[in-house]
Enzyme design. Structure first.
Site, short mmCIF file in Angstrom:
data_model
loop_
_atom_site.label_atom_id
_atom_site.label_comp_id
_atom_site.label_asym_id
_atom_site.label_seq_id
_atom_site.Cartn_x
_atom_site.Cartn_y
_atom_site.Cartn_z
N ASP A 37 -4.73 -13.86 -1.53
CA ASP A 37 -4.06 -13.41 -0.31
C ASP A 37 -4.06 -14.60 0.63
O ASP A 37 -5.13 -15.02 1.12
CB ASP A 37 -4.79 -12.22 0.33
CG ASP A 37 -4.25 -10.88 -0.16
OD1 ASP A 37 -3.43 -10.89 -1.11
OD2 ASP A 37 -4.63 -9.84 0.40
N ASP A 96 -0.57 -12.28 2.87
CA ASP A 96 -1.19 -11.22 3.64
C ASP A 96 -1.32 -11.77 5.06
O ASP A 96 -2.42 -12.05 5.55
CB ASP A 96 -2.55 -10.86 3.02
CG ASP A 96 -3.10 -9.57 3.59
OD1 ASP A 96 -2.52 -9.06 4.56
OD2 ASP A 96 -4.11 -9.07 3.07
N ASP A 136 2.44 2.04 3.31
CA ASP A 136 3.50 1.16 3.84
C ASP A 136 4.87 1.62 3.41
O ASP A 136 5.86 1.38 4.10
CB ASP A 136 3.35 -0.28 3.31
CG ASP A 136 1.96 -0.82 3.46
OD1 ASP A 136 1.31 -0.51 4.48
OD2 ASP A 136 1.53 -1.59 2.56
N GLU A 143 -10.82 -7.08 -3.75
CA GLU A 143 -10.60 -8.09 -2.71
C GLU A 143 -11.83 -8.16 -1.82
O GLU A 143 -12.08 -7.25 -1.02
CB GLU A 143 -9.35 -7.72 -1.90
CG GLU A 143 -9.00 -8.76 -0.86
CD GLU A 143 -7.69 -8.45 -0.15
OE1 GLU A 143 -6.73 -8.01 -0.82
OE2 GLU A 143 -7.63 -8.66 1.07
N GLU A 186 -8.96 -13.82 -0.32
CA GLU A 186 -8.15 -14.05 0.88
C GLU A 186 -8.75 -15.17 1.72
O GLU A 186 -9.96 -15.19 1.97
CB GLU A 186 -8.07 -12.75 1.70
CG GLU A 186 -7.25 -12.90 2.98
CD GLU A 186 -6.78 -11.58 3.52
OE1 GLU A 186 -6.40 -10.69 2.72
OE2 GLU A 186 -6.79 -11.41 4.75
N ASP A 193 -5.04 -12.99 10.47
CA ASP A 193 -3.96 -12.91 9.47
C ASP A 193 -2.71 -13.69 9.86
O ASP A 193 -1.60 -13.14 9.82
CB ASP A 193 -3.57 -11.43 9.23
CG ASP A 193 -4.60 -10.69 8.39
OD1 ASP A 193 -5.35 -11.33 7.65
OD2 ASP A 193 -4.64 -9.45 8.49
N HIS A 197 0.88 -1.17 0.00
CA HIS A 197 0.00 0.00 0.00
C HIS A 197 0.92 1.22 0.00
O HIS A 197 2.00 1.18 0.60
CB HIS A 197 -0.82 0.15 1.27
CG HIS A 197 -1.71 -0.99 1.65
ND1 HIS A 197 -1.27 -2.09 2.33
CD2 HIS A 197 -3.05 -1.15 1.49
CE1 HIS A 197 -2.30 -2.89 2.56
NE2 HIS A 197 -3.39 -2.35 2.07
C1 XLS Z 1 -7.41 -6.54 5.02
C2 XLS Z 1 -7.00 -6.79 3.64
C3 XLS Z 1 -5.86 -5.90 3.14
C4 XLS Z 1 -5.79 -5.97 1.64
C5 XLS Z 1 -5.05 -4.86 0.98
O1 XLS Z 1 -8.10 -7.35 5.64
O2 XLS Z 1 -6.66 -8.13 3.50
O3 XLS Z 1 -4.66 -6.24 3.74
O4 XLS Z 1 -5.21 -7.17 1.23
O5 XLS Z 1 -5.59 -3.62 1.27
NI NI Z 2 -5.72 -9.05 1.90
NI NI Z 3 -7.36 -9.35 5.22
#
Ligand code: XLS
Ligand code: NI
Ligand code: NI
Length: 433
Positions: A294, A337, A102, A230, A266, A307, A99
């Site tokens: 992800d 991720d 970051d 996403e 994800e 995560d 991002h």
């Molecule tokens: C948050 C998301 C974020 C995205 C990118 O839950 O997974 O990390 O992957 O903005």
């Molecule tokens: Ni993500």
């Molecule tokens: Ni996430």
């Protein structure tokens, strides 16, 4: 340069029996499976935000990590990039993701923030030229700063829409300049906290128009990468508009974008939406919108987006099976991720978290490839639907309801229930995981 990882060697494949902690047991980049190198199947990426920027906080406590690159200056940001590329070299990963927030410090104004971003994009371009790791995707953080608290494109304040447009434009330019293969939009604040103050219809229209503008801009600058949404059902918002793959597909259809935009799925978000990871992948593939992954996992007790790095190869084999059935990644990849736990303070923890996850994915991929090569699962699936190959069955789909109904008396049909053979299929899977 950086000595953060001093004493940690570059990791190599040494096979499942090695006693060396700093080696891969399953990830062997050059091993060929189904005609493709393992590295090209898996296309691993490190996530800048978790692996380099995250300070170790949780809802009950703040920073636990003390990293020499934590700070607000461009020098800190450059040191962070040095450490990042040192990590990528140790792991031998082909990709990273970021991002804007970051990689660059926030400035006092949009112009200053943009200048910081541009300076860091120059720095990353130099890094990429000297290392093998490239950009899988870039994205804009439209959720952390307080200006985004009521959403970005869906904010009731049109000035925030403008700010979101400026931010996404800058990040698409940055991603394009760095040769990114995708551009991701995750709408953490594109949703609501309470319906009582929310105009659902207006917010949806604004989100749809914003995405159309993103796609137009992509074509205008000649960005060849894929635009990815996403999905996530909730957290941080109570309800997010990109709830799951099916919801996103409906949204894309409504705004005429189903051929322009794909999904970044994800693992933890799929679980939060009440689906299995493999369900989301299989559904996206069947709709023609599967893009990227992800990769992480959530804690099954705590029920929120923890995560964590993936470590269950048996579960992941089913996900990789669906990815292989879909023909594998095109521009997508496996982005970690995932963040280490807040007590995992050591540089070695950071390296070995990724290494273990890479090995887990590689092992899952090998199982999935073996399942596909065995062929029995697909043969049994095909056999289950074989009745549809007959001309009479196909004719029913072409005709009306009354034509299909007429078959029952004309042919004296009485359907004979057949076994779904679920346990036998599960036993077959267990031979390979
Ligand atoms: C948050 C998301 C974020 C995205 C990118 O839950 O997974 O990390 O992957 O903005
Ligand atoms: Ni993500
Ligand atoms: Ni996430």
């Amino acid at each position: 340069m950086t000595d953060f990882f001093a004493g940690i060697p570059a990791l190599r494949y040494q096979g499942p029996d090695t006693e060396n902690e700093f080696a891969f047991r399953h990830y062997n980049p050059d091993e060929v499976l189904l005609g493709r190198r393992m590295e090209d199947h898996l296309r691993f990426a490190v996530a800048w935000w978790h692996s380099l920027a995250w300070p170790g906080g949780d809802p009950f406590g703040g920073q636990t990590f003390q990293r020499p690159w934590f700070g607000d200056s461009l020098d800190h940001a450059r040191l962070k990039a040095d450490v990042g590329f040192a990590l990528f070299d140790i792991l031998g990963v082909p990709f990273y993701c970021f991002h804007d927030a970051d990689i660059r410090p926030e400035g006092a104004s949009f112009a200053e923030t943009k200048a910081n971003l541009d300076a860091m994009v120059d720095y990353l371009a130099e890094k990429q030229a000297r290392h093998r790791t490239k950009l899988l995707w870039g994205t804009a953080n439209l959720f952390s700063h307080r200006r985004w608290m009521a959403g970005a494109a869906t904010n009731p304040d049109p000035d925030v829409y403008a700010y979101a447009a400026a931010t996404v434009k800058a990040n698409m330019d940055a991603t394009h300049r760095l040769g990114g293969q995708n551009y991701v939009l995750w709408g953490g604040r594109e949703g609501y906290e309470t319906l009582l103050n929310t105009d659902l219809r207006a917010e949806r229209q604004h989100a749809g128009r914003f995405l159309q503008q993103v796609v137009d801009y992509k074509h205008r600058i000649g960005f060849q990468g894929t635009i990815l949404i996403e999905p996530k059902p909730q957290e941080p918002s109570k309800h997010q508009y990109d709830y799951d793959v099916a919801t996103v597909y409906g949204f894309l259809l409504e705004f005429g974008l189903e051929r322009e935009v794909k999904v970044n799925i994800e693992q933890g978000h799929a679980i939060l939406a009440g689906h299995s990871f493999e369900h989301e992948i299989a559904l996206a593939a069947s709709l023609g919108i599967f893009g990227s992954i992800d990769m992480n996992r959530n804690d099954y007790q705590s029920g929120w987006d923890t995560d964590q790095f993936p470590n269950n190869h048996a579960e992941m084999a089913l996900a990789f099976y669906e990815i292989l059935r879909a023909g594998g990644y095109a521009t997508g990849g496996t982005n970690f991720d995932a963040k280490i736990r807040r007590q995992s303070l050591d540089p070695a923890d950071l390296v070995l978290a990724h290494a273990g996850a890479m090995d887990t994915c590689a092992r899952a991929l090998k199982s999935a490839a073996a399942m596909l090569q065995d062929g029995r699962l697909e043969a049994l699936r095909a056999e289950r639907y074989a009745g549809w190959q007959t001309p009479a069955a196909q004719a029913m789909l072409a005709g009306g309801l009354e034509d299909a109904a007429a078959r029952v008396t004309a042919e004296g049909i009485e359907p004979e229930p057949r076994s779904g053979r679920q346990e036998r299929l599960e036993n077959l899977v267990n031979r390979y995981v």
